[in-house]
Design an enzyme around this catalytic site. Structure first.
Site, PDB file in Angstrom:
ATOM      1  N   THR A 126       0.665  -1.236  -0.042  1.00 20.20           N
ATOM      2  CA  THR A 126      -0.042   0.112   0.084  1.00 20.20           C
ATOM      3  C   THR A 126       0.865   1.266  -0.109  1.00 20.20           C
ATOM      4  O   THR A 126       1.740   1.542   0.726  1.00 20.20           O
ATOM      5  CB  THR A 126      -1.121  -0.078   1.192  1.00 20.20           C
ATOM      6  OG1 THR A 126      -1.502  -1.386   1.220  1.00 20.20           O
ATOM      7  CG2 THR A 126      -1.917   1.232   1.134  1.00 20.20           C
ATOM      8  N   GLU A 127       0.493   2.210  -0.731  1.00 24.20           N
ATOM      9  CA  GLU A 127       1.177   3.535  -1.007  1.00 24.20           C
ATOM     10  C   GLU A 127       0.388   4.692  -0.339  1.00 24.20           C
ATOM     11  O   GLU A 127      -1.062   4.732  -0.417  1.00 24.20           O
ATOM     12  CB  GLU A 127       1.809   3.743  -2.279  1.00 24.20           C
ATOM     13  CG  GLU A 127       2.813   2.571  -2.645  1.00 24.20           C
ATOM     14  CD  GLU A 127       3.654   2.895  -3.969  1.00 24.20           C
ATOM     15  OE1 GLU A 127       4.408   2.374  -4.408  1.00 24.20           O
ATOM     16  OE2 GLU A 127       3.210   3.876  -4.714  1.00 24.20           O
ATOM     17  N   SER A 139      -6.252   1.041  -1.918  1.00 26.63           N
ATOM     18  CA  SER A 139      -6.397  -0.344  -2.609  1.00 26.63           C
ATOM     19  C   SER A 139      -5.758  -0.341  -4.036  1.00 26.63           C
ATOM     20  O   SER A 139      -6.018  -1.693  -4.204  1.00 26.63           O
ATOM     21  CB  SER A 139      -7.810  -0.561  -2.138  1.00 26.63           C
ATOM     22  OG  SER A 139      -7.861  -0.643  -0.643  1.00 26.63           O
ATOM     23  N   GLU A 160      -5.081 -13.571   2.323  1.00 28.43           N
ATOM     24  CA  GLU A 160      -5.202 -12.432   3.056  1.00 28.43           C
ATOM     25  C   GLU A 160      -6.791 -12.206   3.546  1.00 28.43           C
ATOM     26  O   GLU A 160      -7.081 -11.728   4.686  1.00 28.43           O
ATOM     27  CB  GLU A 160      -4.448 -11.116   2.448  1.00 28.43           C
ATOM     28  CG  GLU A 160      -4.435  -9.967   3.592  1.00 28.43           C
ATOM     29  CD  GLU A 160      -3.935  -8.727   3.005  1.00 28.43           C
ATOM     30  OE1 GLU A 160      -3.851  -7.686   3.711  1.00 28.43           O
ATOM     31  OE2 GLU A 160      -3.280  -8.813   1.904  1.00 28.43           O
ATOM     32  N   ARG A 212     -26.150  -8.968  34.645  1.00 28.26           N
ATOM     33  CA  ARG A 212     -26.731  -7.496  34.897  1.00 28.26           C
ATOM     34  C   ARG A 212     -28.240  -7.656  35.034  1.00 28.26           C
ATOM     35  O   ARG A 212     -28.913  -8.250  34.378  1.00 28.26           O
ATOM     36  CB  ARG A 212     -26.329  -6.879  33.550  1.00 28.26           C
ATOM     37  CG  ARG A 212     -26.739  -5.341  33.791  1.00 28.26           C
ATOM     38  CD  ARG A 212     -26.137  -4.269  34.653  1.00 28.26           C
ATOM     39  NE  ARG A 212     -26.613  -2.988  34.047  1.00 28.26           N
ATOM     40  CZ  ARG A 212     -26.112  -1.950  35.061  1.00 28.26           C
ATOM     41  NH1 ARG A 212     -25.536  -2.400  36.208  1.00 28.26           N
ATOM     42  NH2 ARG A 212     -26.450  -0.750  34.721  1.00 28.26           N
ATOM     43  N   GLN A 261     -37.154  -9.521  25.933  1.00 29.86           N
ATOM     44  CA  GLN A 261     -37.451 -10.120  24.643  1.00 29.86           C
ATOM     45  C   GLN A 261     -36.498  -9.099  23.373  1.00 29.86           C
ATOM     46  O   GLN A 261     -35.941  -9.739  22.631  1.00 29.86           O
ATOM     47  CB  GLN A 261     -38.729 -10.079  24.215  1.00 29.86           C
ATOM     48  CG  GLN A 261     -39.033 -10.804  22.885  1.00 29.86           C
ATOM     49  CD  GLN A 261     -40.643 -10.751  22.534  1.00 29.86           C
ATOM     50  OE1 GLN A 261     -41.151  -9.646  22.177  1.00 29.86           O
ATOM     51  NE2 GLN A 261     -41.074 -11.966  22.561  1.00 29.86           N
ATOM     52  N   GLY A 308      -6.543  -4.537   3.914  1.00 32.39           N
ATOM     53  CA  GLY A 308      -6.340  -5.581   3.200  1.00 32.39           C
ATOM     54  C   GLY A 308      -7.459  -5.438   2.013  1.00 32.39           C
ATOM     55  O   GLY A 308      -8.054  -6.653   1.427  1.00 32.39           O
ATOM     56  N   GLY A 309      -7.633  -4.201   1.321  1.00 33.57           N
ATOM     57  CA  GLY A 309      -8.597  -3.965   0.468  1.00 33.57           C
ATOM     58  C   GLY A 309     -10.027  -3.656   1.017  1.00 33.57           C
ATOM     59  O   GLY A 309     -10.585  -4.373   1.612  1.00 33.57           O
ATOM     60  N   THR A 310     -10.371  -2.248   0.809  1.00 31.27           N
ATOM     61  CA  THR A 310     -11.683  -1.862   1.485  1.00 31.27           C
ATOM     62  C   THR A 310     -12.923  -2.571   1.058  1.00 31.27           C
ATOM     63  O   THR A 310     -12.767  -3.283  -0.141  1.00 31.27           O
ATOM     64  CB  THR A 310     -11.655  -0.183   0.966  1.00 31.27           C
ATOM     65  OG1 THR A 310     -11.910  -0.282  -0.556  1.00 31.27           O
ATOM     66  CG2 THR A 310     -10.629   0.477   1.437  1.00 31.27           C
TER      67      THR A 310
END
Length: 389
Positions: A128-129, A134, A243, A269, A280, A364-366
């Site tokens: 990546t630059e 991407s 990846e 809780r 529900q 890793g790629g949008t």
């Protein structure tokens, strides 16, 4: 329901890994999250246990195990609630080392693989630059042949292990006029003159060192070329499938852990005289979340099985990352809501989980890029093929 993918040996490995992480890693996580630096000692401990060699050849010190050991490795790393620590480990073992094993010459493998498996050497993958994101084909870094060297100039950003790693797998254009058909990959030692790195300050993944790296007239010996010159783009695309599947597995695992933690909280809780897991509206929300997690987990396991059988799963892996990271984000958002004000407190794990998970649809790629890749395959009938060896 019996899981068809995991044997008794797999489950024993999971139990051992979970115990190791609880003993050696979890007590240090808060410190590493604060400092953004993971102690080098844990890398060699991980190496001693064989965790970096799960998918590596035995001749270099690896274990050469099937992909479901890797799946377990990824899932258990998500349970310790540090996306940064997990990323540092898997980026070394499955980004840098994947290229080492696939494109490295025998000499390169001999030099770098044993140390990578033992944890004495840490690697990073530099694709990546700053101006490309991407868009791999839009890369500007160049490596120009000059005698017995290539001269590397350019910059990379958002590189996991980009500051403290010992070697870098770097993509650069060796023939810029050819576009993505003029890309090559190199291995470069960190101490090579002309390399500088700056640590980036991130919203999440705080434990990992994410760097912006500059290359100024870096001399790379021609023997450090990985694979064939100008074939780098196809190598990168080929490994993107792994990846993306990794990030899909990470996503279903962290969503599962978030829901598991939230169910424990809900059972204790109380509000209006009963535990909140009896309301529900909340129960139905849990039912939806559990269904979505189980759906993508089963899908991811099936893709891993196909990849393990040698199938080229670029479409399915892209779908895995797209859907799994989206569902993980939504699940963790809802889980944080279940905790009310406590979910917003740093003393509770959901706050960190919420920040760390947000990187899923980006790194890793949008998701937007993945949608376009999937659309090309589904609508335009485009076929992606593995790199020829």
């Amino acid at each position: 329901m019996k899981n068809i993918y995991f044997s008794e040996e797999h489950e024993l490995f999971r139990e051992s890994l979970r115990g190791f992480l609880q003993k050696e890693v979890v007590p240090n996580i808060d410190t590493w999250e604060e400092t953004g630096t993971i102690d080098r000692s844990i890398w060699t401990k991980m190496g001693d246990m064989g965790y970096f060699g799960l998918a590596s050849p035995e001749e270099y010190g690896g274990l050469d195990l099937d992909i479901f050991y890797t799946v377990i490795f990824l899932e258990e790393l998500q349970r310790i609630n540090s996306g940064g620590f997990a990323a540092a480990m898997w980026a070394h073992a499955y980004l840098a080392m994947t290229h080492l094993k696939a494109e490295g010459t025998s000499a390169i493998k001999e030099k770098y693989l044993p140390g990578s498996i033992s944890g004495e050497l840490i690697g990073c993958l530099c694709i990546t630059e700053p101006f490309g994101g991407s868009d791999v084909a839009g890369m500007r870094s160049t490596a120009v042949r000059s005698g017995e060297h290539y001269i590397l100039n350019g910059s990379k950003t958002f590189i996991t292990n980009g500051v403290y790693s010992d070697y870098l797998i770097v993509a650069a254009k060796t023939d810029p006029e050819k576009g993505n058909k003029g890309l090559s990959i190199f291995i470069v030692d960190r101490d090579t003159p002309g390399i500088s790195a700056t640590k980036l300050d991130k919203l999440g993944w705080r434990a990992s060192d994410t760097g912006e790296i500059a290359f100024t007239d870096v001399k790379i010996p021609i023997d450090n070329l990985m694979g064939e010159e100008n074939k780098g783009f196809s190598y990168i695309m080929q490994h993107f499938a792994l990846e993306r599947l990794i990030m899909g597995v990470n996503a279903h695992a962290r969503a599962e852990y978030a829901l598991e933690y939230t169910l424990g909280y809900m059972a204790e809780r109380t509000a209006f005289g009963k535990t909140i897991d009896k309301f529900q509206a909340l129960r139905h929300t849990v039912a939806e979340m559990a269904s979505e997690i189980e759906m993508v987990k089963s899908f991811n396991y099936s893709i891993a099985n196909n990849l393990n059988s040698g199938d080229y799963v670029v479409k399915e892996a892209s779908m895995s990352k797209l859907l799994s990271t989206k569902i993980a984000d939504e699940v963790i958002y809802k889980c944080l809501q279940m905790l009310g004000g406590y979910g917003y407190m740093e003393d509770y794990p959901l706050a960190r989980m919420f920040r760390d998970s947000r990187l899923g649809p980006i790194g890793g790629g949008t998701s937007e890029i993945l949608k376009e890749i999937i659309a090309k395959m589904v609508i335009d009938k485009k076929e992606y093929k593995p790199a020829a060896n």
